[in-house]
Design an enzyme around this catalytic site. Structure first.
Site, PDB file in Angstrom:
ATOM      1  N   CYS A 198       0.822  -1.206   0.000  1.00 13.35           N
ATOM      2  CA  CYS A 198       0.000   0.000   0.000  1.00 13.35           C
ATOM      3  C   CYS A 198       0.866   1.270   0.000  1.00 13.35           C
ATOM      4  CB  CYS A 198      -1.007  -0.039   1.141  1.00 13.35           C
ATOM      5  SG  CYS A 198      -2.453   0.972   0.793  1.00 13.35           S
ATOM      6  N   HIS A 224      -3.637  -4.805   0.140  1.00 12.04           N
ATOM      7  CA  HIS A 224      -2.978  -5.401   1.307  1.00 12.04           C
ATOM      8  C   HIS A 224      -3.031  -6.928   1.224  1.00 12.04           C
ATOM      9  CE1 HIS A 224      -2.493  -1.754   3.812  1.00 12.04           C
ATOM     10  NE2 HIS A 224      -3.539  -1.341   3.140  1.00 12.04           N
ATOM     11  N   GLU A 226      -1.481  -9.018   2.831  1.00 13.16           N
ATOM     12  CA  GLU A 226      -1.348  -9.639   4.158  1.00 13.16           C
ATOM     13  C   GLU A 226      -2.684 -10.038   4.765  1.00 13.16           C
ATOM     14  OE1 GLU A 226      -0.693  -6.464   3.432  1.00 13.16           O
ATOM     15  OE2 GLU A 226      -1.151  -5.088   5.075  1.00 13.16           O
TER      16      GLU A 226
END
Ligand code: GLN
Length: 558
Positions: free
Chosen positions: A401, A532, A534
Site C-alpha cells: 500500500c 494489502h 497480508e
C-alpha cells in the site's frame, strides 16, 4: 466418542460459545476464541466467529493503530478489529461485516428501527431491546455462515460498564437454551515479583462479577507467565464454582499457533462437546492434517531469514508495534514457514534515516525489506531513502500500500528524473503529484466524511503477462483487499513505464494501478501492491506474493 453422521448432526440445535475476559485485557482472548473455533472445527463442526467491541465507534477505521492495534479489512470492506484477522487465519474462512459489531452499530440499528416505527408503539428500552438486537445479529451471522457453532468474543473485561449489555445477551440466550450455550472465561493470574507466588484472587473476583451478570463460567482459561499448579487449580475451582477439570492452564507460549494443540492436551474440545450436549467427530480432518504439518515445520526450521520492516508506527515500544502490523507479521510467518525458515524481524523507524542517512548502510545486512501500509507525512522521506537503497543494492523489496506508493515516488524521482515527485498526502500543492486522490475522494474529504470512505475491501485486478506478479499468482485475475484513499496518478503512468517501471496489476478498467514492479533483469525482487495481500494470508494458504518475496530473500541470503 462415536462418529456422528451428517444428517444426525443437522438435527442438533446450533451451539454458541461466549468468550469473555477477566482481570485485565490483552492476555489473548482473541487467540483463545480463535483456538476454540479451531479445535471445534477439527471436531467436524462448521464454525463461524463474531467479535463484539464495546466502543461507540461504528468501525475500527478511525482508531489509532498504535493504541488499538491493526485495523483488519474484510472482503466486503468492513474495517474491523484485529481479532477478526485471527479468526480468519485460524479458521481459514472469510468473514463478513455481519461477524463484527460495536455498541455504536447495535444502538444505530435500534434507533433506525425506532424511527421506522418498527416497535409498534412500544417504549424502546436499553434492556431488553439492545441485547435483543445483539442476539439478532449473532443469529444472522450464524445463518449467513450456515454454521452450527458460533464463537462470540466479548471485548473488554468483565465488570466494565460498557460490555454489560453483551453479557446480558449471553444470559438471555443461555436462559432460553441452556444446553446450547457455554461461557469460557479467559482470566489472568499475576505473579508479583516481590511475592513470587501466582495469585488467584483477581480471578475469583472476576468469576463473581460474572455471576453478578447472571452468568457462570463453564470453563476458565488461566493465563499466566507460568503453568498453573494443582493447588491453585483446586482453589480456583472452589471459589469460582468450576470443576477443577475445567480449569485450563495457559502459560505464555512462543507461537500463538501452538495454542489449539495446548488446549487439546487438556481435553478442551471434549469438555465443550459435553457442555454443549453435542457428539462431535473424532476423525482427523484434512485441515488438521495440514495444520500439523505447519506446526512441525515451524518447530524445525532449516534456517533464518533476516527481514527489515521499515515504517513509522514503531515509536511506542515493542509491545504496541507488533499489534499495529499483526497481519504483516503473520503473512511473513506463513510464507517463511512454507520454506521451513524462521523469520527474524527487525523494526526500523524510518525517522532515523532522515536524521542519520549513513545508517542506511545497515540495510545491507538484511535478506529482504518490507515497507507496510501507513498514513501521513512523518518519516516518509526516510522510507523513500530506504526504498532507494533496496532498489540500488538489489535487496528484495516488498511494498504494501503506502510501501507501493512510495516505491513509485522513489522511482519517479531517482530513475524517471521527476524532481520533487511526491504524494498529495505529503504536500497537496506540489508540482508533481505522482500519487494523488481520485475525483470522488476530493468531495468526500472536503465534506469531512472520514469514516468508512476510503477505497475498501476486495477488488479484482488483472495481472499482466510475463511479470513477477503473474509468475507468483499463476493466474490472470486476482481479488485483493484494499484500504487507501490515494492512487498512482494516471497522468504520469506513460512516463514511468517508459523509464522502466512495470505496472503488472491493474483494475479491470485499466485505470487504477494495483501492482508496480521492476523486471527481474533489473532487480531480483522489487514489487509493491496498492492492496494489502497480508489480509488474505493464512497458515494453510500463505499468500503467493509473500511466498515469491520469501523465495527471493532465500536466494539473496547473506
Ligand atoms: N496513506 C495511503 C493512502 O491512503 C496508504 C494507505 C495504506 O497504506 N493503507 O492511500
Amino acid at each position: 466418542m462415536t462418529m456422528f453422521g451428517k444428517k444426525e448432526q443437522e438435527k442438533e440445535n446450533p451451539k454458541y460459545v461466549f468468550v469473555v475476559g477477566g482481570v485485565i485485557s490483552g492476555v489473548g482472548k482473541g487467540i483463545t476464541a480463535s483456538s476454540v473455533g479451531k479445535i471445534m472445527q477439527d471436531r467436524g463442526m462448521k464454525v463461524t466467529a463474531i467479535k463484539i467491541d464495546p466502543y461507540i465507534n461504528i468501525d475500527a477505521g478511525t482508531m489509532n493503530p498504535t493504541e488499538h492495534g491493526e485495523c483488519f479489512v474484510l472482503d466486503d470492506g468492513d474495517e474491523t478489529d484485529q481479532d477478526m484477522g485471527n479468526y480468519e487465519r485460524f479458521l481459514n474462512i472469510d468473514l463478513t461485516r455481519t461477524n463484527y459489531m460495536t455498541t455504536g452499530r447495535v444502538y444505530q440499528s435500534v434507533i433506525e428501527d425506532e424511527r421506522a416505527g418498527k416497535f409498534g408503539g412500544k417504549c424502546v428500552e436499553v434492556v431488553p431491546h439492545i441485547p435483543m438486537e445483539v442476539i439478532r445479529r449473532i443469529e444472522l451471522a450464524r445463518e449467513k455462515a450456515d454454521a452450527n457453532l458460533v464463537v462470540i468474543e466479548v471485548g473488554g473485561t468483565i465488570g466494565e460498564y460498557q460490555n454489560m449489555l453483551f453479557l446480558e445477551a449471553a444470559r438471555m440466550m443461555k436462559l432460553k437454551n441452556p444446553k446450547d450455550v457455554a461461557v469460557v472465561m479467559v482470566s489472568y493470574l499475576p505473579i508479583p515479583s516481590k511475592v513470587g507466588e501466582m495469585k488467584t484472587k483477581p480471578t475469583q473476583h472476576a468469576a463473581r462479577l460474572l455471576n453478578a451478570s447472571g452468568l457462570q463460567a463453564d470453563i476458565i482459561i488461566a493465563r499466566s507467565s507460568l503453568p498453573l499448579d494443582e493447588r491453585r487449580k483446586e482453589k480456583l475451582s472452589l471459589f469460582c464454582n468450576v470443576p477443577s477439570s475445567r480449569i485450563i492452564s495457559a502459560p505464555d507460549v512462543d507461537s500463538i499457533y501452538d495454542i489449539p494443540d495446548n488446549f487439546e492436551k487438556e481435553g478442551f474440545s471434549d469438555m465443550l462437546c459435553e457442555l454443549l450436549y453435542t457428539k462431535c467427530s473424532t476423525e482427523k480432518t484434512e485441515g488438521s492434517v495440514k495444520w500439523d504439518a505447519f506446526i512441525r515445520r515451524a518447530n524445525a526450521p532449516v534456517g533464518e531469514l533476516k527481514i527489515a520492516v521499515i515504517g513509522k508506527y514503531f515509536d511506542t515500544g515493542d509491545f504496541v508495534l507488533s499489534d499495529s502490523y499483526i497481519s504483516v507479521i503473520e503473512a511473513i510467518r506463513h510464507a517463511t514457514n512454507h520454506f521451513s525458515r524462521k523469520p527474524v524481524l527487525t523494526w526500523i523507524n524510518s525517522v532515523h534515516y532522515e536524521t542519520n542517512p549513513e545508517k542506511l548502510a545497515e540495510l545491507s545486512g538484511f535478506d529482504g525489506i518490507i515497507v507496510p501500509g501507513g498514513f501521513g507525512s512523518r518519516g516518509v522521506e526516510g522510507i523513500i531513502s530506504a526504498i532507494q537503497y533496496a532498489r540500488e543494492k538489489k535487496i528484495p523489496y516488498l511494498g504494501l500500500c503506502y510501501g507501493m506508493q512510495l516505491a513509485v515516488i522513489e522511482f519517479a524521482r531517482n530513475v524517471a528524473g521527476i524532481a520533487g515527485a511526491t504524494t498529495r498526502e505529503m504536500n497537496p500543492d506540489a508540482e508533481h503529484l505522482i500519487v494523488t486522490v481520485m475525483e470522488s475522494q476530493k468531495d468526500t474529504l472536503s465534506a469531512g466524511r472520514i469514516g468508512g470512505t476510503m477505497r475498501l475491501g476486495a477488488c479484482d485486478a488483472y495481472i499482466g503477462k510475463d511479470t513477477i506478479a503473474r509468475r507468483a499468482y499463476g493466474s490472470e485475475t486476482v481479488s485483493e483487499r484494499h484500504r487507501h484513499r490515494y492512487e498512482v496518478n494516471s497522468e504520469y503512468i506513460a512516463q514511468l513505464e517508459k523509464s522502466g517501471l512495470v505496472f503488472s496489476g491493474k483494475s479491470p478498467d485499466g485505470r487504477l494501478m494495483e501492482i508496480a514492479e521492476l523486471p527481474e533483469s533489473e532487480h531480483p525482487f522489487f514489487l509493491g501492491t496498492q492492496f494489502h495481500p497480508e489480509f488474505k494470508s493464512r497458515p494453510l494458504a500463505p499468500h503467493k506474493l509473500f511466498l515469491a518475496f520469501t523465495e527471493a530473500c532465500i536466494k539473496n541470503k547473506k
